[in-house]
Every structure is written in structure tokens, then in C-alpha cells.
Design an enzyme around this catalytic site. Structure first.
Site, PDB file in Angstrom:
ATOM      1  N   HIS A  43       0.851  -1.190   0.000  1.00  0.00           N
ATOM      2  CA  HIS A  43       0.000   0.000   0.000  1.00  0.00           C
ATOM      3  C   HIS A  43       0.885   1.238   0.000  1.00  0.00           C
ATOM      4  CE1 HIS A  43      -3.552   2.293   2.135  1.00  0.00           C
ATOM      5  NE2 HIS A  43      -3.120   2.907   1.044  1.00  0.00           N
ATOM      6  N   GLU A  70      -2.007  -1.330  -3.582  1.00  0.00           N
ATOM      7  CA  GLU A  70      -3.126  -0.626  -2.962  1.00  0.00           C
ATOM      8  C   GLU A  70      -2.824   0.867  -2.960  1.00  0.00           C
ATOM      9  OE1 GLU A  70      -4.496  -4.059   0.242  1.00  0.00           O
ATOM     10  OE2 GLU A  70      -3.295  -2.356   0.937  1.00  0.00           O
ATOM     11  N   HIS A 190      -8.153  -7.956   5.711  1.00  0.00           N
ATOM     12  CA  HIS A 190      -8.066  -6.933   6.752  1.00  0.00           C
ATOM     13  C   HIS A 190      -8.337  -7.553   8.121  1.00  0.00           C
ATOM     14  CE1 HIS A 190      -7.387  -2.762   7.843  1.00  0.00           C
ATOM     15  NE2 HIS A 190      -8.230  -2.963   8.823  1.00  0.00           N
TER      16      HIS A 190
END
Length: 241
Positions: A43, A70, A190
Site C-alpha cells: 500500500h 493498494e 483486513h
């Protein structure tokens, strides 16, 4: 076969805590592939709190599997994504004050911007995923935006216990069904760890789980490769039942 994406963000977090050259996210990515990772997720946040631009550019050409980048829905991040050309881009919401991504992307609330980003990335040859809550309306909006992939936010399930956890798990199951009905590839992630991953991995229709923090933490005790192999074994075992 369900796939495991290894999120290497928190390898970079360790490095950034002391602003050293180690641990190297590139080395972590390569060794994760050696241990059986099906893809590498990272990310690039707007605040650059862990992964840096240089990491993205260094890692992309070295991967034998796939890069799942991400990023937020901003012109800067879309420009970087189009330049790097990872296999996949997962669009996520971002707040500067958050410790980690707190919720799913509001596709309904910013539909035109999402649809435009999907079109831009698709034109660049990148498969697009939208990180969304397990909500039917958001999934339907993702399909209308022409995103081929969704990643279901499993944070509420991961934080719940007992009966509430089972209700959240049922939300995920229902969301998977909606996604498949719309012809979408359905991923999830997550907050997943060794103690809760199997219930999610067992859901038919989920193609991929992206997991990072729990594996980095377990690697402190067991080593990087073993931590990855053990997580993947749990997922495969759950799907085989």
C-alpha cells in the site's frame, strides 16, 4: 485453490521506525514468493508512512508472481499506478490520522470518480479491485463501475467475538454470493490472523486473501518463510474441508 497475498507494508514500517535501510521490503517480497506467496500486496499511502515510491519501482520488476498495489483514489496515485503497471491495483479509502484502513471505499458516494479511475487503469492494462465493505449496494455499484474484482473488508469480523463474529461472517458469505452473481472475482482481507482466517478461507467463492500484519508479527518468533507457509496451510486446510 484459494490464493494468499502477502502484504509487506509492515516490513517497511519496521524500517521507517528508525529510517534505516533494513529490513528491505524487496527482500521480503522475494522470500515471500519463495515461501509460497501467490502475490505481493503493498500500500503506497499518501503520507508514505511505510512503503515508499522507490519500493514500488524496485519490487515490480523483480516479482515472479503478481504485484497488487493498494492506493487511494487520487490523481497522484493513479499516475504512479499507470507508470508502474502492476498486475493489480486495489483502490482503497485513506485518512491521514488512521492507524490502518478503517472502512471500505464508498463507491456509491463517489461513483463517477471510481468509474473514471477503473476505466483509466483498465486502459493501462491493469486489473482493478475495489476494497469495499460486505454490503450489497456497494458491490452492485462496483459492478456498475466496471471493476472486475472486489476485496471485501473483513475488519468488522476480525474485531468481533462470539455471536457477533458469526453475524459478521454471514455478512461476508452473503456479500460473496452477491459479488459472484454480478460476475466479479471476490477477494477478502483486513485483520485476518492465524486464529480467525479459516472461517473466511472456507467460504467458497473467495479467490484470494491478503494478509500482512499477523504474518509479520508471527515471523518475529517463527521466521518469515515459516510464518507464510503456516498461514497458507491453514487456508488450504479450511478450503479442503
Amino acid at each position: 485453490m484459494i490464493e494468499l497475498g502477502i502484504n509487506i507494508d509492515h516490513v517497511a514500517t519496521l524500517r521507517q521506525q528508525r529510517h534505516t535501510a533494513y529490513p528491505d521490503p524487496l527482500a521480503a517480497a522475494v522470500r515471500a514468493e519463495d515461501a509460497g506467496a501467490d502475490l505481493i500486496t503493498l500500500h503506497l499511502r499518501e503520507d508514505r508512512r511505510h512503503i515508499q515510491d522507490a519500493d514500488v519501482y524496485a519490487i515490480r520488476p523483480r516479482l515472479r508472481t503478481r504485484m497488487n498495489l493498494e492506493c487511494a483514489l487520487t490523481p497522484e496515485m493513479l499516475e504512479i499506478a499507470c507508470a508502474v503497471k502492476p498486475s493489480d491495483v486495489c483502490l482503497v479509502p485513506e485518512k491521514r490520522a488512521e492507524l490502518t484502513t478503517e472502512g471500505g471505499l464508498d463507491v456509491l458516494g463517489q461513483f463517477d470518480a471510481v468509474a473514471d479511475a477503473v476505466a483509466l487503469l483498465t486502459e493501462a492494462g491493469i486489473r482493478v479491485s475495489l476494497f469495499i465493505d460486505p454490503d450489497a449496494a456497494q458491490i452492485e455499484a462496483a459492478a456498475r463501475a466496471q471493476a472486475p474484482v472486489i476485496e471485501l473488508h473483513t475488519g468488522a469480523y476480525a474485531e468481533a467475538e462470539g455471536e457477533l463474529a458469526e453475524r459478521e461472517l454471514e455478512r461476508i458469505r452473503a456479500a460473496v454470493d452477491v459479488g459472484l452473481l454480478h460476475g466479479l472475482r471476490v477477494n477478502a482481507g483486513h485483520g485476518l490472523h492465524y486464529g480467525n482466517v479459516q472461517a473466511v478461507a472456507a467460504i467458497d467463492g473467495i479467490s484470494e486473501l491478503n494478509i500482512g500484519h499477523a504474518i509479520v508479527a508471527q515471523a518475529v518468533f517463527d521466521g518469515w518463510e515459516k510464518a507464510i507457509r503456516d498461514m497458507k496451510a491453514l487456508m488450504i486446510q479450511a478450503r479442503a474441508r
